[in-house]
Write a protein that holds these residues in place. Structure first.
Motif, PDB file in Angstrom:
ATOM      1  N   SER A 138       0.791  -1.227   0.000  1.00  0.00           N
ATOM      2  CA  SER A 138       0.000   0.000   0.000  1.00  0.00           C
ATOM      3  C   SER A 138       0.819   1.270   0.000  1.00  0.00           C
ATOM      4  O   SER A 138       0.260   2.361  -0.054  1.00  0.00           O
ATOM      5  N   GLU A 209      -6.084  -4.641  -3.280  1.00  0.00           N
ATOM      6  CA  GLU A 209      -5.782  -4.469  -4.709  1.00  0.00           C
ATOM      7  C   GLU A 209      -6.568  -5.551  -5.469  1.00  0.00           C
ATOM      8  O   GLU A 209      -6.507  -6.716  -5.081  1.00  0.00           O
ATOM      9  N   ASP A 242      -7.728  -0.408  -4.227  1.00  0.00           N
ATOM     10  CA  ASP A 242      -6.446   0.218  -4.573  1.00  0.00           C
ATOM     11  C   ASP A 242      -6.138  -0.108  -6.035  1.00  0.00           C
ATOM     12  O   ASP A 242      -5.746  -1.216  -6.383  1.00  0.00           O
ATOM     13  N   VAL A 244      -3.885   1.380  -7.919  1.00  0.00           N
ATOM     14  CA  VAL A 244      -2.603   1.973  -8.289  1.00  0.00           C
ATOM     15  C   VAL A 244      -1.975   1.212  -9.468  1.00  0.00           C
ATOM     16  O   VAL A 244      -1.417   1.812 -10.382  1.00  0.00           O
TER      17      VAL A 244
HETATM   18  N1  PMP Z   1      -0.554   0.783  -3.839  1.00  0.00           N
HETATM   19  C1  PMP Z   1      -0.075  -0.102  -4.719  1.00  0.00           C
HETATM   20  C2  PMP Z   1      -0.952  -1.233  -5.156  1.00  0.00           C
HETATM   21  C3  PMP Z   1       1.221   0.019  -5.224  1.00  0.00           C
HETATM   22  O1  PMP Z   1       1.686  -0.872  -6.095  1.00  0.00           O
HETATM   23  C4  PMP Z   1       2.015   1.114  -4.815  1.00  0.00           C
HETATM   24  C5  PMP Z   1       3.418   1.315  -5.341  1.00  0.00           C
HETATM   25  N2  PMP Z   1       4.092   0.201  -5.730  1.00  0.00           N
HETATM   26  C6  PMP Z   1       1.474   2.011  -3.892  1.00  0.00           C
HETATM   27  C7  PMP Z   1       0.196   1.823  -3.434  1.00  0.00           C
HETATM   28  C8  PMP Z   1       2.259   3.185  -3.422  1.00  0.00           C
HETATM   29  O2  PMP Z   1       2.436   4.081  -4.450  1.00  0.00           O
HETATM   30  P1  PMP Z   1       3.621   5.176  -4.420  1.00  0.00           P
HETATM   31  O3  PMP Z   1       4.915   4.437  -4.584  1.00  0.00           O
HETATM   32  O4  PMP Z   1       3.268   6.077  -5.558  1.00  0.00           O
HETATM   33  O5  PMP Z   1       3.516   5.862  -3.111  1.00  0.00           O
END
Ligand code: PMP
Length: 436
Positions: A138, A209, A242, A244
């Motif tokens: 995270s 995720e 999430d 991301v």
């Molecule tokens: N959530 C997920 C699913 C991630 O893969 C990442 C980064 N690998 C993050 C959060 C954190 O993102 P950041 O490195 O931009 O802070």
């Protein structure tokens, strides 16, 4: 600077915890679309995209021209002054986000996006505890490390409380020793058990995720999130997806990964591919939930005009060029080729993922599933020699993660698979060579 000077200064002036890939780090120089070049002039086909971030190609001219024009017009004024860039981006997100999600809070990273989501869930529900998932990642703040469930990424703990972790849907290494066809999705039911036994019984949120990224593209069974979202609702929590790594068409045909599982989240967080390399974080939710965040809050650079025009252009390109559809079609073609590689090399224990996020878990022996971490490193070195960039993940460091730009085509896949094939052939031959 020469390559040697760059490497020496990196060692001298950057925190040593900022690790680099490869025995001899790859010093980048320039990149265009699916190709990246190092300072020695060697060109690589980039199937990792700066850690699942290059969604529409390196230095995509449509994105860079928007950035350049905005830099010359207005680079920064902060969120206390509204501007066209931030509202255009937020409006676009409202149109494509699932359910009633239509309001955005912008920050600079995925870490901050998740921080905000958890703060929001706590203020909205009046509860404190968060259920996250084992093998999840995270971010790097104190709270985000607490949400993360990989020992190597949690080294500054203790420091977070109020986060518990449910078993994850890791079918290849099922925590219940079951197989997907007959498991009854026990891992989803575990979420209820976790709430009943390790929390006060009322939670603020469940954060997950849709496909675990850093965890090694761990892809749940079809019904996992449907079951979990019902449980989470029953215990008063918000569902935070999430996105991301899984957002913006990456998983194919849908904007967001959670839509693959037919679940409507309460909150979406994102970063990475949303900006194609500009630093941006997003926490998006419904007006009702957003309104419950009382008091003042600010992110000085959040929704910065330059990052906002870049992200809006990225989303427009994905939409206009039908890149989510491309991710599904080219992803399916690629997946078939990776399955064929699995037939050829016993080192590949599992192939998984969706669309243009595909992974291979490497094992020394298919029966024992002993993680092949060293071989994973060697494979990465061989792939580099072949001119192919791939990434790594998994708790044991034995998963090859690949996430090329969404606008690659089948010829790019053929090229990548041919390079992977040669790299696997070398690593497998070395494994078979008798010890001297
Ligand atoms: N959530 C997920 C699913 C991630 O893969 C990442 C980064 N690998 C993050 C959060 C954190 O993102 P950041 O490195 O931009 O802070």
């Amino acid at each position: 600077m020469t390559k040697e000077e760059i490497l020496q200064k990196h060692k001298q002036y950057i925190f040593p915890s900022v690790f680099t890939y490869y025995s001899e780090p790859l010093v980048t120089d320039h990149a265009h679309m699916q190709y990246l070049s190092d300072v020695d002039g060697k060109q690589y086909l980039d199937f990792f995209g700066g850690i699942v971030t290059i969604s529409v190609g390196h230095t995509n001219p449509r994105v860079t021209s928007k950035i350049k024009a905005q830099v010359d017009r207005l680079q920064h004024a902060s969120t206390v002054f509204p501007n066209e860039a931030i509202v255009s981006l937020a409006e676009k997100i409202a149109h494509i986000a699932p359910g009633d999600i239509s309001q955005s809070f912008f920050t600079n990273s995925g870490t901050e996006a998740n921080e905000m989501a958890v703060q929001l869930a706590r203020t909205h529900t009046g509860s404190f505890e968060i259920v996250a998932m084992r093998h999840g990642y995270s971010g790097r703040s104190q709270l985000a490390q607490g949400l993360t469930a990989h020992a190597p990424w949690r080294k500054s703990l203790p420091g977070t409380f109020g986060v518990v972790h449910a078993l994850n849907p890791y079918c290849y290494r099922c925590p219940f020793g079951a197989t997907p066809d007959s498991c009854g999705v026990e891992c989803a039911k575990d979420v209820e058990n976790v709430i009943q036994t390790t929390t006060s019984g009322q939670i603020a949120a469940f954060l997950a995720e849709p496909i675990q990224g850093v965890g090694g593209f761990i892809t749940p069974p079809k019904d996992y999130f449907k079951i979990v979202s019902r449980i989470v609702q029953e215990y008063g929590g918000l569902f935070i997806s999430d996105e991301v790594q899984t957002g913006w068409g990456r998983t194919g045909n849908k904007w967001f990964g959670i839509e693959q599982w037919e679940v409507t989240p309460d909150v979406i967080t994102s970063a990475k591919g949303m900006g194609n390399g500009v630093p941006i974080g997003l926490t998006a939710t419904t007006p009702k939930i957003a309104a419950s965040f009382k008091g003042l809050t600010i992110s000085t650079f959040g929704g910065n005009p330059v990052t906002s025009v870049a992200a809006k252009e990225v989303i427009d390109i994905i939409e206009e060029d039908k890149l989510a559809e491309n991710a599904a079609a080219v992803g399916a073609y690629w997946r078939a080729a990776l399955e064929a590689l699995k037939e050829k090399y016993s080192l590949i224990g599992d192939v998984r993922g969706m669309g243009l996020m595909q992974a291979m878990e490497l094992v020394k022996d298919r029966k024992t599933k002993e993680p092949a971490a060293q071989e994973t490193n060697t494979l990465m070195e061989e792939a580099r020699r072949e001119g192919l960039l791939i990434g790594k993940g998994g708790l044991m460091g034995n998963v090859i993660r690949m996430s090329p730009p969404l606008n690659i085509n089948k010829a790019d896949v053929d090229e990548a698979v041919a390079k992977l094939d040669r790299a696997f052939a070398k690593v497998s031959a070395n494994m078979r060579a008798p010890a001297r």
